[in-house]
Motif scaffolding. Structure first.
Motif, PDB file in Angstrom:
ATOM      1  N   TRP A 167     -20.265  10.473 -70.484  1.00 20.05           N
ATOM      2  CA  TRP A 167     -19.090  10.872 -69.719  1.00 20.05           C
ATOM      3  C   TRP A 167     -18.841   9.823 -68.648  1.00 20.05           C
ATOM      4  N   GLU A 168     -17.610   9.755 -68.173  1.00 21.27           N
ATOM      5  CA  GLU A 168     -17.224   8.723 -67.208  1.00 21.27           C
ATOM      6  C   GLU A 168     -16.754   9.330 -65.897  1.00 21.27           C
ATOM      7  N   LYS A 169     -17.009   8.573 -64.827  1.00 17.84           N
ATOM      8  CA  LYS A 169     -16.517   8.939 -63.500  1.00 17.84           C
ATOM      9  C   LYS A 169     -16.390   7.649 -62.703  1.00 17.84           C
ATOM     10  N   ASP A 170     -15.222   7.437 -62.107  1.00 14.52           N
ATOM     11  CA  ASP A 170     -14.947   6.253 -61.283  1.00 14.52           C
ATOM     12  C   ASP A 170     -15.244   4.956 -62.033  1.00 14.52           C
ATOM     13  N   GLY A 171     -14.913   4.923 -63.314  1.00 13.91           N
ATOM     14  CA  GLY A 171     -15.088   3.712 -64.110  1.00 13.91           C
ATOM     15  C   GLY A 171     -16.513   3.431 -64.540  1.00 13.91           C
ATOM     16  N   LYS A 172     -17.447   4.342 -64.284  1.00 13.11           N
ATOM     17  CA  LYS A 172     -18.835   4.169 -64.688  1.00 13.11           C
ATOM     18  C   LYS A 172     -19.185   5.210 -65.751  1.00 13.11           C
ATOM     19  N   THR A 173     -20.154   4.883 -66.596  1.00 14.02           N
ATOM     20  CA  THR A 173     -20.567   5.770 -67.678  1.00 14.02           C
ATOM     21  C   THR A 173     -21.897   6.414 -67.319  1.00 14.02           C
ATOM     22  N   TYR A 174     -22.005   7.733 -67.591  1.00 14.75           N
ATOM     23  CA  TYR A 174     -23.193   8.504 -67.241  1.00 14.75           C
ATOM     24  C   TYR A 174     -23.657   9.364 -68.411  1.00 14.75           C
ATOM     25  N   VAL A 175     -24.906   9.830 -68.300  1.00 11.10           N
ATOM     26  CA  VAL A 175     -25.434  10.921 -69.118  1.00 11.10           C
ATOM     27  C   VAL A 175     -26.091  11.910 -68.163  1.00 11.10           C
ATOM     28  N   TRP A 176     -26.245  13.154 -68.630  1.00  8.25           N
ATOM     29  CA  TRP A 176     -26.971  14.160 -67.851  1.00  8.25           C
ATOM     30  C   TRP A 176     -28.420  14.162 -68.310  1.00  8.25           C
ATOM     31  N   ILE A 177     -29.353  13.880 -67.398  1.00  7.12           N
ATOM     32  CA  ILE A 177     -30.790  13.935 -67.685  1.00  7.12           C
ATOM     33  C   ILE A 177     -31.278  15.340 -67.325  1.00  7.12           C
ATOM     34  N   VAL A 178     -32.053  15.948 -68.223  1.00 12.47           N
ATOM     35  CA  VAL A 178     -32.601  17.291 -67.997  1.00 12.47           C
ATOM     36  C   VAL A 178     -33.975  17.138 -67.364  1.00 12.47           C
ATOM     37  N   GLU A 179     -34.172  17.809 -66.202  1.00 13.79           N
ATOM     38  CA  GLU A 179     -35.459  17.757 -65.496  1.00 13.79           C
ATOM     39  C   GLU A 179     -36.086  19.136 -65.484  1.00 13.79           C
ATOM     40  N   GLY A 180     -37.391  19.190 -65.607  1.00 10.85           N
ATOM     41  CA  GLY A 180     -38.111  20.453 -65.597  1.00 10.85           C
ATOM     42  C   GLY A 180     -38.254  21.016 -67.000  1.00 10.85           C
ATOM     43  N   LYS A 181     -39.186  21.956 -67.135  1.00  6.06           N
ATOM     44  CA  LYS A 181     -39.420  22.549 -68.447  1.00  6.06           C
ATOM     45  C   LYS A 181     -38.929  23.985 -68.511  1.00  6.06           C
ATOM     46  N   ASP A 182     -39.154  24.771 -67.466  1.00  3.33           N
ATOM     47  CA  ASP A 182     -38.743  26.176 -67.476  1.00  3.33           C
ATOM     48  C   ASP A 182     -37.392  26.363 -66.788  1.00  3.33           C
ATOM     49  N   ASN A 183     -37.272  25.872 -65.576  1.00  4.81           N
ATOM     50  CA  ASN A 183     -36.056  26.014 -64.789  1.00  4.81           C
ATOM     51  C   ASN A 183     -35.329  24.670 -64.810  1.00  4.81           C
ATOM     52  N   CYS A 184     -34.721  24.350 -65.934  1.00  6.01           N
ATOM     53  CA  CYS A 184     -34.155  23.014 -66.166  1.00  6.01           C
ATOM     54  C   CYS A 184     -32.869  22.800 -65.363  1.00  6.01           C
ATOM     55  N   VAL A 235     -29.942  19.536 -64.229  1.00  2.42           N
ATOM     56  CA  VAL A 235     -29.452  18.241 -64.693  1.00  2.42           C
ATOM     57  C   VAL A 235     -29.112  17.347 -63.511  1.00  2.42           C
ATOM     58  N   HIS A 236     -29.287  16.055 -63.714  1.00  2.00           N
ATOM     59  CA  HIS A 236     -28.789  15.092 -62.740  1.00  2.00           C
ATOM     60  C   HIS A 236     -28.168  13.924 -63.498  1.00  2.00           C
ATOM     61  N   ALA A 237     -27.161  13.323 -62.882  1.00  2.00           N
ATOM     62  CA  ALA A 237     -26.409  12.241 -63.512  1.00  2.00           C
ATOM     63  C   ALA A 237     -27.226  10.955 -63.486  1.00  2.00           C
ATOM     64  N   GLN A 238     -27.222  10.251 -64.603  1.00  2.00           N
ATOM     65  CA  GLN A 238     -27.892   8.961 -64.714  1.00  2.00           C
ATOM     66  C   GLN A 238     -26.882   7.952 -65.244  1.00  2.00           C
ATOM     67  N   GLU A 239     -26.613   6.901 -64.474  1.00  2.00           N
ATOM     68  CA  GLU A 239     -25.687   5.875 -64.941  1.00  2.00           C
ATOM     69  C   GLU A 239     -26.336   5.085 -66.074  1.00  2.00           C
ATOM     70  N   VAL A 240     -25.541   4.773 -67.092  1.00  4.35           N
ATOM     71  CA  VAL A 240     -26.016   3.990 -68.228  1.00  4.35           C
ATOM     72  C   VAL A 240     -25.033   2.864 -68.518  1.00  4.35           C
TER      73      VAL A 240
END
Length: 191
Positions: free
Chosen positions: A116-133, A135-140
C-alpha cells in the motif's frame, strides 16, 4: 532407418535417426512460466530410473526462443564430462531438476496485495506478537513486479509475517487475528 525402402513418407516426417557416440544429451520442454525465469536458472541435474542411486550433473546447451504448438519451450542439456561411471543411453527417461539462483540482494517475494502507498512511499503491514497481534507499517522498496500478482521487495526481512489482504482498512497499532494453518486433512483449504 525409420521406414523401409519403397514406403511413402509424408512431408516433414523424419526418415533416419543418427545417434552420436559423444556425450548424451537430455531434451525437455518447459512451460512459459519457467521460460520467463531462465535468467535465474543456476544448476541442472537429472535422475534416471535405471540408476536409482545416482544424480547426474547437466550443463545447458540451449533453450529455443520460440514455443512449439503446445506452448512449450525446448531445452537441451548435456551430461557433464565429470560424471563418473556409466552414463544413461539414448531413449532412457530422465527426471530433470532445475536449481534456481536466489541472490540475497534480490529481496523477498510477496503478494502484490500486501503493498500500500502513502505520501509516495510503499509500505507493508508487519504483524507483531503471537497472541495479541498488532500491525505496524514498514516501508519497503519494490525492486520488481512479477507475473501472477507478486512483487520483489527490499526492507521486510526474512521470517516476518505480513498482512496480505485488507491492507487499506488497517491503521497503525490495529489488532489482527492470524488465520489458522491448513491441516493435512483439509485438502484444498476448503474447510
Amino acid at each position: 532407418p525409420l521406414f523401409k525402402a519403397g514406403e511413402t513418407v509424408g512431408a516433414g516426417m523424419p526418415v533416419l535417426v543418427i545417434i552420436g557416440a559423444g556425450t548424451p544429451e537430455v531434451e525437455i520442454n518447459i512451460p512459459a512460466s519457467e521460460y520467463l525465469e531462465r535468467e535465474h536458472f543456476g544448476s541442472f541435474t537429472c535422475t534416471v530410473n535405471v540408476f536409482p542411486d545416482r544424480v547426474f550433473p547437466l550443463e545447458l546447451i540451449s533453450i529455443d526462443p520460440m514455443a512449439n504448438l503446445n506452448q512449450l519451450y525446448r531445452m537441451r542439456l548435456r551430461f557433464k564430462r565429470d560424471s563418473n561411471g556409466e552414463l544413461p543411453t539414448v531413449g532412457m527417461s530422465a527426471m530433470v531438476n532445475i536449481g534456481y539462483c536466489h541472490e540475497d540482494n534480490r529481496g523477498e517475494i510477496i503478494p502484490a496485495t500486501a503493498l500500500w502507498e502513502k505520501d509516495g512511499k510503499t509500505y507493508v503491514w508487519i504483524v507483531e506478537g503471537k497472541d495479541n497481534c498488532s500491525v505496524h507499517a514498514q516501508e519497503v522498496i519494490v525492486v520488481e513486479m512479477l507475473r501472477e500478482g507478486h512483487s520483489v521487495c527490499h526492507g521486510i526481512g526474512r521470517d516476518k509475517q505480513i498482512v496480505v489482504a485488507g491492507v487499506h482498512a488497517l491503521k497503525e497499532g490495529d489488532k489482527v487475528r492470524l488465520l489458522e494453518e491448513k491441516t493435512a486433512t483439509n485438502v484444498g483449504g476448503l474447510l
